[in-house]
Design a protein around this motif. Structure first.
Motif, short mmCIF file in Angstrom:
data_model
loop_
_atom_site.label_atom_id
_atom_site.label_comp_id
_atom_site.label_asym_id
_atom_site.label_seq_id
_atom_site.Cartn_x
_atom_site.Cartn_y
_atom_site.Cartn_z
N UNK A 103 0.87 -1.19 0.00
CA UNK A 103 0.00 0.00 0.00
C UNK A 103 0.89 1.23 0.00
N UNK A 104 0.69 2.09 -0.99
CA UNK A 104 1.46 3.34 -1.09
C UNK A 104 0.48 4.51 -1.07
N UNK A 105 0.92 5.61 -0.54
CA UNK A 105 0.04 6.77 -0.50
C UNK A 105 0.73 8.05 -0.12
N UNK A 106 0.06 9.14 -0.38
CA UNK A 106 0.51 10.47 0.05
C UNK A 106 -0.65 11.07 0.83
N UNK A 107 -0.50 11.12 2.14
CA UNK A 107 -1.55 11.61 3.03
C UNK A 107 -0.94 12.45 4.13
N UNK A 108 -1.13 13.75 4.13
CA UNK A 108 -1.75 14.55 3.05
C UNK A 108 -0.70 14.99 2.02
N UNK A 109 -1.18 15.65 0.97
CA UNK A 109 -0.29 16.26 -0.02
C UNK A 109 -0.54 17.76 -0.08
N UNK A 110 -0.53 18.39 1.09
CA UNK A 110 -0.90 19.80 1.23
C UNK A 110 0.21 20.69 0.67
N UNK A 111 -0.22 21.79 -0.04
CA UNK A 111 0.75 22.72 -0.60
C UNK A 111 0.12 24.11 -0.67
N UNK A 112 0.89 25.10 -0.26
CA UNK A 112 0.49 26.50 -0.39
C UNK A 112 1.72 27.29 -0.78
N UNK A 113 1.70 27.80 -2.04
CA UNK A 113 2.89 28.47 -2.56
C UNK A 113 2.49 29.33 -3.75
N UNK A 114 3.51 29.91 -4.33
CA UNK A 114 3.33 30.72 -5.54
C UNK A 114 4.17 30.11 -6.64
N UNK A 115 3.56 29.86 -7.80
CA UNK A 115 4.28 29.21 -8.89
C UNK A 115 4.23 30.08 -10.13
N UNK A 116 5.17 29.85 -11.02
CA UNK A 116 5.19 30.59 -12.29
C UNK A 116 4.33 29.87 -13.31
N UNK A 117 3.51 30.66 -14.05
CA UNK A 117 2.62 30.12 -15.08
C UNK A 117 2.86 30.89 -16.37
N UNK A 118 3.16 30.19 -17.45
CA UNK A 118 3.40 30.83 -18.74
C UNK A 118 2.07 31.23 -19.38
N UNK A 119 1.98 32.47 -19.81
CA UNK A 119 0.78 33.00 -20.42
C UNK A 119 0.77 32.73 -21.92
N UNK A 120 -0.40 32.83 -22.55
CA UNK A 120 -0.49 32.58 -24.00
C UNK A 120 0.45 33.45 -24.83
N UNK A 121 0.74 34.63 -24.36
CA UNK A 121 1.64 35.50 -25.13
C UNK A 121 3.10 35.23 -24.82
N UNK A 122 3.38 34.21 -24.00
CA UNK A 122 4.77 33.83 -23.69
C UNK A 122 5.32 34.45 -22.44
N UNK A 123 4.60 35.37 -21.84
CA UNK A 123 5.08 35.99 -20.62
C UNK A 123 4.83 35.06 -19.44
N UNK A 124 5.44 35.39 -18.31
CA UNK A 124 5.32 34.60 -17.09
C UNK A 124 4.52 35.39 -16.07
#
Length: 517
Positions: A103-124
């Motif tokens: 039996x394998x698991x991730x309990x919990x997998x809690x995360x609170x952060x800020x991440x970079x997301x690439x926009x349609x125009x290529x900007x971040x």
């Protein structure tokens, strides 16, 4: 001084005599004999003397010492621990062929952060993320020893919580089955099935051999102490006899019957005898400590050993000894194991030829939803089939060299095993012949000891009567001592050959059965 007065001094002599226990519990003692003529007619007598333990003296036989060493020595405990280790290694090997559930698991997998997301125009753009991604996976697997592959089945469930949007999603695979099969590769499972049982059987027989080796070592310590005790008894008796002879010689010197040189010679013999007593006491203390340390004896002030039997009722045939040795000894099992390992290495060199291919197939069902129940309602099928391949194009003869090396090592192992078999066979034959030889030597030394003892008694009487020189008396004195030591040493050799034969064949020729523990 007349003949009667001389006879009076003769009667005061302390004459050494051995007495032997017919039941095997013989002890060496020195007794006072009233008349020298009794020594002239003395033989090796048989007298029953049961073993007993006094407050400060423990009386032991050879087989009792061997039994104690097997039961409570550090060496026996180490052997038992090693045997247990080999047992659990064997159980580990067997578990490789049994189904595995995990039996394998991730309990919990809690995360609170800020991440970079690439926009349609290529900007971040940087976005805030606040979620919980938990999962559980229950899997079942079974290895296939014939092919080296693995079949498996699993069920899994995943939950995703998006706290920023207050959204919860579930994703799961209610069940799936699959196969992972290496192709054109070395199969270790198949070879382990052939080699590991040999290794386990080898370890079991090696444990019995270790216990028999303990018997050999315990026998050696036993005879070290027995010889030391005999040496001390001989030395003390010789000192008493020399002192008595010296008194008679002093009387004869006053009468002018002996020279000053003989008196000085007797004084020198007395000093030598006293020195021998001190050395014998030291040797006995050392031998006693060694025996106690090896057998695990504690809280025993003194040990008195009994002479072991000079015969063993058993018949040893060379062919029988060889047959049992090749069936029982770990060395014989190792011959086959080494040949199988050499074959395995050749197979590994051929299998690890650089061509790596793995087939991975999976069939199952999966679905996602906003509740756990929806995951298991009308799930959608999913399939996976892939073949991963890696083929070397140019290796400059590396794989060929590995194969040739493995083949050469296999040939060398075959020659080495053939030589080991010859040496093993010759060792068994030699030990059987040696055992028979030791039986004959023991009888000769027993007879020689008796003759030397009688000769010494006669020499003492002749010296007192004045018709033997001090030099001849000294020679008879030394021959008598050496004959006693030779007899003890012949007993050591006989019983050493007896235990060595048991060790080499792992067969009890007395009971006519295999040695098992």
């Amino acid at each position: 001084m007349n003949i009667k007065s001389i006879s009076f001094f003769i009667g005061a002599f302390c004459i050494a005599s051995f007495s032997f226990d017919q039941a095997g519990a013989q002890t060496i003692r020195f007794a006072q004999v009233p008349q020298p003529t009794a020594a002239r007619q003395s033989k090796i007598t048989v007298q029953s003397e049961p073993l007993q333990q006094s407050a400060d003296t423990l009386r032991l036989e050879l087989k009792e010492v061997v039994a104690m060493a097997k039961d409570q020595s550090i060496a026996s405990k180490q052997a038992a621990t090693l045997k247990e280790t080999r047992y659990w290694e064997w159980m580990t090997y067997k578990s490789n062929y049994q189904p595995q559930l995990s039996l394998k698991g991730i309990l919990p997998g809690y995360s609170k952060s800020s991440i970079s997301v690439q926009q349609p125009d290529g900007t971040i753009d940087f976005r805030s993320v606040h979620n919980n991604n938990s999962s559980l996976d229950l899997s079942f697997s079974q290895r296939i020893s014939q092919t080296g592959g693995t079949v498996y089945g699993s069920t899994s469930l995943q939950r995703f919580d998006d706290f920023d949007r207050n959204n919860t999603l579930y994703n799961g695979a209610p069940y799936s089955v699959g196969l992972i099969q290496p192709l054109f590769q070395f199969n270790s499972l198949k070879w382990d099935r052939r080699i590991e049982p040999l290794k386990y059987n080898e370890s079991q027989q090696a444990y019995i051999e270790t216990m028999e080796q303990i018997s050999i070592n315990a026998s050696a310590y036993f005879f070290d102490l027995l010889l030391a005790q005999v040496d001390l008894q001989i030395a003390e008796t010789n000192l008493n006899n020399t002192t008595a002879i010296q008194k008679i010689a002093d009387t004869k010197f006053e009468m002018g019957k002996v020279s000053k040189n003989e008196i000085l010679q007797l004084q020198l013999e007395a000093l030598k005898a006293e020195k021998a007593v001190g050395i014998a006491k030291r040797d006995m203390e050392v031998a006693t400590y060694n025996l106690k340390a090896y057998t695990g004896l504690q809280n025993t002030d003194k040990i008195k050993l009994s002479l072991p039997k000079s015969t063993v009722e058993m018949k040893v045939v060379t062919e029988k000894a060889l047959t049992e040795a090749f069936q029982n000894r770990s060395d014989a099992i190792a011959f086959g194991r080494k040949l199988e390992e050499a074959k395995r290495d050749v197979a590994k060199a051929k299998g690890d030829n650089g061509i790596n291919a793995t087939l991975n197939a999976n069939l199952g069902f999966a679905k996602s939803g906003r509740s756990i129940g929806s995951v298991y309602q009308n799930p959608k099928d999913q399939q996976l089939l892939e073949l991963a391949i890696e083929i070397p194009i140019l290796d400059w003869g590396r794989q060929k060299s590995r194969r040739k090396t493995a083949l050469a090592n296999q040939q060398f192992t075959q020659y080495a095993v053939a030589q080991d078999k010859q040496n093993f066979t010759q060792k068994i034959i030699t030990e059987v012949n040696l055992f028979e030889m030791m039986k004959g030597q023991l009888l000769l030394n027993a007879r020689a000891e008796q003759i030397a003892s009688e000769k010494y008694q006669i020499a003492k009487e002749r010296y007192v009567l004045g018709n033997l020189s001090i030099t001849d008396l000294s020679i008879a004195f030394q021959e008598n001592d050496q004959a006693k030591r030779d007899y003890i040493n012949s007993l050591r050799d006989f019983w050493g050959a007896y235990y060595q034969l048991r060790y080499l064949s792992l067969f009890d020729f007395e009971k006519n059965e295999k040695i098992k523990l």
